[in-house]
Design a protein around this motif. Structure first.
Motif, PDB file in Angstrom:
ATOM      1  N   UNK A 103       0.166  -2.345   0.281  1.00 27.31           N
ATOM      2  CA  UNK A 103       0.219  -3.522  -0.567  1.00 27.31           C
ATOM      3  C   UNK A 103       0.768  -4.704   0.199  1.00 27.31           C
ATOM      4  N   UNK A 104       1.471  -5.577  -0.512  1.00 27.79           N
ATOM      5  CA  UNK A 104       1.969  -6.807   0.092  1.00 27.79           C
ATOM      6  C   UNK A 104       3.471  -6.781   0.363  1.00 27.79           C
ATOM      7  N   UNK A 105       4.115  -5.636   0.153  1.00 27.10           N
ATOM      8  CA  UNK A 105       5.563  -5.555   0.345  1.00 27.10           C
ATOM      9  C   UNK A 105       5.910  -4.320   1.165  1.00 27.10           C
ATOM     10  N   UNK A 144     -12.381  -7.233  10.599  1.00 25.44           N
ATOM     11  CA  UNK A 144     -11.484  -7.630   9.516  1.00 25.44           C
ATOM     12  C   UNK A 144     -10.345  -8.474  10.058  1.00 25.44           C
ATOM     13  N   UNK A 145      -9.652  -9.149   9.157  1.00 25.10           N
ATOM     14  CA  UNK A 145      -8.429  -9.842   9.524  1.00 25.10           C
ATOM     15  C   UNK A 145      -7.405  -9.631   8.427  1.00 25.10           C
ATOM     16  N   UNK A 146      -6.151  -9.897   8.771  1.00 28.55           N
ATOM     17  CA  UNK A 146      -5.057  -9.676   7.828  1.00 28.55           C
ATOM     18  C   UNK A 146      -3.878 -10.548   8.216  1.00 28.55           C
ATOM     19  N   UNK A 147      -2.990 -10.730   7.268  1.00 30.43           N
ATOM     20  CA  UNK A 147      -1.694 -11.328   7.559  1.00 30.43           C
ATOM     21  C   UNK A 147      -0.742 -10.184   7.902  1.00 30.43           C
ATOM     22  N   UNK A 177       3.543  -4.749  11.308  1.00 32.26           N
ATOM     23  CA  UNK A 177       3.221  -4.373   9.938  1.00 32.26           C
ATOM     24  C   UNK A 177       2.024  -5.207   9.503  1.00 32.26           C
ATOM     25  N   UNK A 178       0.926  -4.544   9.184  1.00 30.00           N
ATOM     26  CA  UNK A 178      -0.323  -5.226   8.863  1.00 30.00           C
ATOM     27  C   UNK A 178      -0.567  -5.144   7.367  1.00 30.00           C
ATOM     28  N   UNK A 179      -0.728  -6.314   6.734  1.00 32.49           N
ATOM     29  CA  UNK A 179      -0.980  -6.379   5.310  1.00 32.49           C
ATOM     30  C   UNK A 179      -2.411  -6.005   4.957  1.00 32.49           C
ATOM     31  N   UNK A 180      -2.774  -6.153   3.677  1.00 34.47           N
ATOM     32  CA  UNK A 180      -4.137  -5.798   3.249  1.00 34.47           C
ATOM     33  C   UNK A 180      -5.199  -6.515   4.070  1.00 34.47           C
ATOM     34  N   UNK A 269      -5.848 -15.457   2.325  1.00 37.08           N
ATOM     35  CA  UNK A 269      -4.964 -14.338   2.634  1.00 37.08           C
ATOM     36  C   UNK A 269      -3.688 -14.500   1.813  1.00 37.08           C
ATOM     37  N   UNK A 270      -3.213 -13.402   1.250  1.00 32.16           N
ATOM     38  CA  UNK A 270      -2.000 -13.440   0.434  1.00 32.16           C
ATOM     39  C   UNK A 270      -0.760 -13.312   1.322  1.00 32.16           C
ATOM     40  N   UNK A 271       0.358 -13.794   0.813  1.00 33.37           N
ATOM     41  CA  UNK A 271       1.615 -13.657   1.524  1.00 33.37           C
ATOM     42  C   UNK A 271       2.151 -12.242   1.497  1.00 33.37           C
ATOM     43  N   UNK A 272       3.188 -12.024   2.294  1.00 31.02           N
ATOM     44  CA  UNK A 272       3.824 -10.704   2.388  1.00 31.02           C
ATOM     45  C   UNK A 272       5.304 -10.817   2.076  1.00 31.02           C
TER      46      UNK A 272
END
Length: 278
Positions: A103-105, A144-147, A177-180, A269-272
């Motif tokens: 997830x994002x956390x 793909x890419x991620x925050x 640490x790779x987010x969604x 892209x969403x924050x973490x």
């Protein structure tokens, strides 16, 4: 038979490189607060630093760690004067240092890191080896890419080091640490990524702002830079590699008991959120 100049050069430098690589790995393995910079035989230039880095990679492979990608460091030109460097660096990411978040956390213990700092970054997943370092070719190779968050660390007191020392010290990599992940599309251009903006917060206090253009003008161009540098060394990015492209803000010191958050604008892209523990 007398050795050729090339073999004389290799024999002269192989032992110091191996000694420094052993010292680097020992510094990372020591308890935080007890490690110091690797003593003696410090790399005099980037070629020596890269040779030491290869020695460290070999040692980590021998004990069961597998490189799964790369990190690029010092792509943010605004922080070069802070650290006394004048160009990007790079080094391996390992299966032992990579975490793919559900997830994002996330929560992370700082117990194993030396003077840890936090870097919010853009991460790419490579689907196939780029045909060249041109932006179109590199973009076509991305799946793909991620925050993400990179935890960087330093065995050098006060974060004072040369670029060569930083490269030898595994490009200061601690964890990634790779987010969604978001599938790459044609809209993922260098200009779109350059326009990304980010806010970094700690314990509900806004700490720093950044933007995609700060990372070698765009995270995509940072990836192009890495592809080009590897190509000049006869190396490539393999399919499946994970590459993180450098911090969008200055690296921020970490301490147990903090709650870090990012807020992104201008790109989908969403924050973490990251909580630190002892």
């Amino acid at each position: 038979m007398s050795p050729t100049p090339a073999s004389t050069h290799a024999s002269t430098h192989a032992a110091p490189h191996a000694r420094y690589a052993t010292a680097v790995l020992a510094a990372w393995d020591a308890a935080p607060g007890r490690a110091g910079a690797a003593a003696g035989d410090a790399p005099a230039d980037l070629a020596a630093a890269e040779a030491i880095q290869r020695e460290v990679v070999a040692a980590r492979r021998a004990r069961g760690e597998t490189p799964v990608g790369m990190k690029i460091g010092f792509t943010n030109r605004t922080i070069w004067p802070v650290y006394g460097v004048e160009h990007p660096i790079w080094g391996p990411v390992y299966d032992s240092t990579l975490s793919r978040l559900e997830g994002h956390a996330a929560t992370i213990s700082l117990a194993r890191f030396h003077q840890p700092r936090l870097e919010p970054e853009i991460v790419f997943g490579i689907d196939r080896t780029p045909a060249s370092a041109e932006p179109a070719a590199v973009r076509a190779a991305i799946g793909w890419l991620a925050h993400g968050f990179e935890i960087v660390q330093s065995p050098f007191a006060g974060w004072k080091f040369s670029a060569a020392e930083a490269i030898a010290a595994q490009a200061l990599h601690g964890a990634l640490l790779v987010g969604p992940r978001v599938a790459a599309t044609d809209a993922m251009t260098e200009q779109a990524l350059a326009s990304l903006e980010i806010e970094l917060w700690c314990d509900d206090k806004r700490i720093a702002d950044g933007a995609g253009w700060m990372v070698l003008d765009s995270p995509l161009l940072a990836l192009c830079h890495l592809v080009g540098e590897l190509g000049r060394r006869g190396e490539t990015l393999a399919a499946g590699a994970v590459v993180t492209t450098g911090t969008l803000t200055d690296a921020q010191p970490l301490a147990p008991g903090q709650r870090w958050q990012t807020r992104l604008r201008g790109f989908p892209l969403a924050g973490l959120e990251l909580t630190t523990t002892a």
